[in-house]
Write a protein that holds these residues in place. Sequence first.
Motif, short mmCIF file in Angstrom:
data_model
loop_
_atom_site.label_atom_id
_atom_site.label_comp_id
_atom_site.label_asym_id
_atom_site.label_seq_id
_atom_site.Cartn_x
_atom_site.Cartn_y
_atom_site.Cartn_z
N ARG A 148 0.85 -1.21 0.00
CA ARG A 148 0.00 0.00 0.00
C ARG A 148 0.88 1.25 0.00
NH1 ARG A 148 -5.09 -0.71 2.75
NH2 ARG A 148 -5.10 1.53 3.18
N ALA A 149 2.04 1.15 0.61
CA ALA A 149 3.04 2.22 0.49
C ALA A 149 3.80 1.99 -0.81
CB ALA A 149 3.98 2.19 1.68
N LYS A 150 4.07 3.02 -1.56
CA LYS A 150 4.59 2.88 -2.92
C LYS A 150 6.09 3.22 -2.99
CE LYS A 150 0.43 1.96 -4.28
NZ LYS A 150 0.07 0.57 -4.64
N GLY A 151 6.70 2.75 -4.09
CA GLY A 151 8.11 3.07 -4.32
C GLY A 151 8.77 2.03 -5.20
N SER A 152 10.09 2.08 -5.27
CA SER A 152 10.86 1.20 -6.15
C SER A 152 11.17 -0.12 -5.46
CB SER A 152 12.17 1.89 -6.54
OG SER A 152 11.94 3.18 -7.05
N GLY A 153 11.41 -1.15 -6.26
CA GLY A 153 11.88 -2.43 -5.74
C GLY A 153 10.92 -3.02 -4.72
N LYS A 154 11.43 -3.30 -3.52
CA LYS A 154 10.62 -3.91 -2.47
C LYS A 154 9.95 -2.86 -1.59
CE LYS A 154 13.18 -8.28 -2.24
NZ LYS A 154 14.06 -8.06 -3.38
N SER A 155 9.92 -1.63 -2.02
CA SER A 155 9.28 -0.57 -1.25
C SER A 155 7.83 -0.95 -0.92
CB SER A 155 9.28 0.74 -2.04
OG SER A 155 10.60 1.20 -2.24
N GLY A 156 7.46 -0.84 0.33
CA GLY A 156 6.08 -1.11 0.74
C GLY A 156 5.78 -2.55 1.06
N LEU A 157 6.76 -3.43 0.84
CA LEU A 157 6.55 -4.84 1.20
C LEU A 157 6.51 -4.97 2.73
CD1 LEU A 157 6.50 -7.92 0.60
CD2 LEU A 157 9.01 -7.84 0.70
N ILE A 158 5.50 -5.66 3.24
CA ILE A 158 5.46 -6.03 4.66
C ILE A 158 5.29 -7.54 4.67
CG2 ILE A 158 4.47 -5.57 6.91
CD1 ILE A 158 3.07 -3.14 5.74
N SER A 159 6.30 -8.23 5.11
CA SER A 159 6.32 -9.68 5.01
C SER A 159 6.27 -10.32 6.39
CB SER A 159 7.60 -10.14 4.28
OG SER A 159 7.66 -11.55 4.21
N VAL A 160 5.20 -11.08 6.62
CA VAL A 160 5.00 -11.81 7.86
C VAL A 160 4.91 -13.29 7.53
CG1 VAL A 160 3.46 -12.16 9.84
CG2 VAL A 160 3.77 -9.87 8.89
N THR A 161 5.48 -14.13 8.37
CA THR A 161 5.42 -15.58 8.14
C THR A 161 3.98 -16.04 7.98
OG1 THR A 161 7.46 -16.10 9.31
CG2 THR A 161 5.79 -17.82 9.25
N HIS A 162 3.73 -16.82 6.93
CA HIS A 162 2.43 -17.45 6.72
C HIS A 162 2.55 -18.93 7.07
CE1 HIS A 162 1.53 -13.71 4.66
NE2 HIS A 162 0.26 -14.08 4.57
N CYS A 163 1.85 -19.33 8.10
CA CYS A 163 1.97 -20.70 8.62
C CYS A 163 1.12 -21.67 7.80
CB CYS A 163 1.52 -20.74 10.08
SG CYS A 163 2.34 -19.54 11.14
N GLY A 164 1.53 -22.93 7.83
CA GLY A 164 0.78 -23.98 7.17
C GLY A 164 -0.24 -24.60 8.11
N GLN A 165 -0.57 -25.86 7.86
CA GLN A 165 -1.59 -26.56 8.66
C GLN A 165 -1.05 -27.04 10.00
OE1 GLN A 165 -3.98 -25.33 6.52
NE2 GLN A 165 -5.12 -27.17 7.03
#
Length: 577
Positions: free
Chosen positions: A95-112
């Motif tokens: 949602r935040a904009k910019g170049s490359g990985k700008s605005g990426l928010i990465s949280v672990t996504h768990c499985g089953q």
Amino acid sequence: MQTSVQLRETLHSINRKSYPAYKSLRGTYSFPDYILSVDHVQGDPFASPSNVSIRLRHSTAGFPAEFLSHPSARTTLADYLTRQFARQIDPYVFRAKGSGKSGLISVTHCGQEVLSRTACEIDPDGITARFFIGFPANGRTINSGELEKILFDFLPVCVRNSFLYKNLNAGDLKNFMALAEDQEEIRLQLKERGLAAFVADGSILPRESGVSSRPMKSSVPFSSPESLRVTLKLPHRGIISGMGIPKGITLIVGGGYHGKSTLLTALQLGVYNHIPGDGREYVITDASALKLRSEDGRFIRDVDISLFINDLPNKKDTSCFSTEDASGSTSQAAGIVEGMEAGSRVFLLDEDTSATNFMVRDSFMQKVIRREKEPITPFLERARDLYEKAGISTIMVAGSSGAFFHIADTVIQMDSYVPLDITTQVKALCREYPLESADIPPYHQPSSRRVMSKSSLGAPRRRDYRTGAVKAGQDEHLKVRVHGRDGFTLGRQDVDLRYLEQLIDAEQTAALGMLLKYTVENLIDGKRTLPEIVRWLERQLETKGLSFLSEGSYVPCGYAMPRIQEIYSCFNRYRRI
């Protein structure tokens, strides 16, 4: 520690500067409900995103004391919070904009499955959640206004909705925690009742597809044969019934596509707790159970496989067997012996993924190729000894050879996903069609005192940065590069983990890479044995978690706890030890 006001002022002061100015943000900042820590800042907007964490005191989070009372409860709560945080964060990604990985928010996504992860850890003082943020830039020029949105608009909302008990669905969380307690109670009752595994009535074992671990809709619910049904009393669920697989030798048979491998897959993942709605919540297997298979081409070093293979034509010593390129039979023999060393009490096998000549030799073949000309003592002739003399049970899917019926204590036929206990009928047929007695070498416990040392190929090295030369015998900083769930590279050496079928998450693989790196750099001294090193690591993991592997001032996100069995399996596949 600085205040959130000071953080905002710093953001304003570095706006439109060169990207390295973001490094001035490193440090901790006090927000109303939590402490924000900028642990590591990426080098540019196209590099790996920055490491960020938040920490809340228990008094602020407000979770009931029973949710924090013991390690299993804390792991379960941390898993729930990680899932909740990921759901809250997802709408704000980019949602935040910019170049490359700008605005990426990465949280672990768990499985089953429920795993202990560095993404969220709970200690006596509070809760720590770790994640990644791509600090925004236009080209390589800082756009701190967009980062301000993330840190002051997006993140506080997500934290409040994820980590404050008053804002969560209390009933949903209570059910999540109660299920974990019930699963742990079943594990205790397995031991008390002499069971290797339990599959509850009503379980949904088939998966949505080959690439999805979600339960298949409209599939046949599991229903235990009456003769194998056991009833357990659980602290929250109350009375539950299902199929108890007794210790000993259990055979799973049936026609193709009737559910044999589906049941075995559920059992091999029953070493983990599962989340509500998975369908396999009450499929529980002995926690030490190990899935075995042949693995052509794998590396083996100094393993005593003489229990299964002896008198090779090339006179190679099988009591201390090594090879760079194992056959199917030698790899499976080594896997069994390594599993014994790792303390496994249940072996899981599927005939389809096993070496045929290792598993069985029929009577006709034994007449053609005399015993003294065959170096392999097949698993068929060792399974009974493994149980009676080593206390190791076997659960095996068989589809081609009837010889296994003769050694089975329990035979389960899968018929259109419905299990049938056909043990009595099979035993009657076995009396009509007896196996010829085999003269096999006597059973002996494999000997092992494998001292871990570095080969000449793997000797630590250091690069002279003035000349570029690499000098042997001196330390070189090893890097770990993870290749998804299937393996990693340590230094220049690939470690192939594709055939470790109970390794379920790339974050576990990442942790194995760091454990091996730590071992190579700190523990291998030519004196410690493999079990001694693994036991030392196990104590560190129990007392400190994965944080003891941290090399810097912070613990990174992206690691999940592997089992001891996978640690052994990983170390046994590293070619430079």
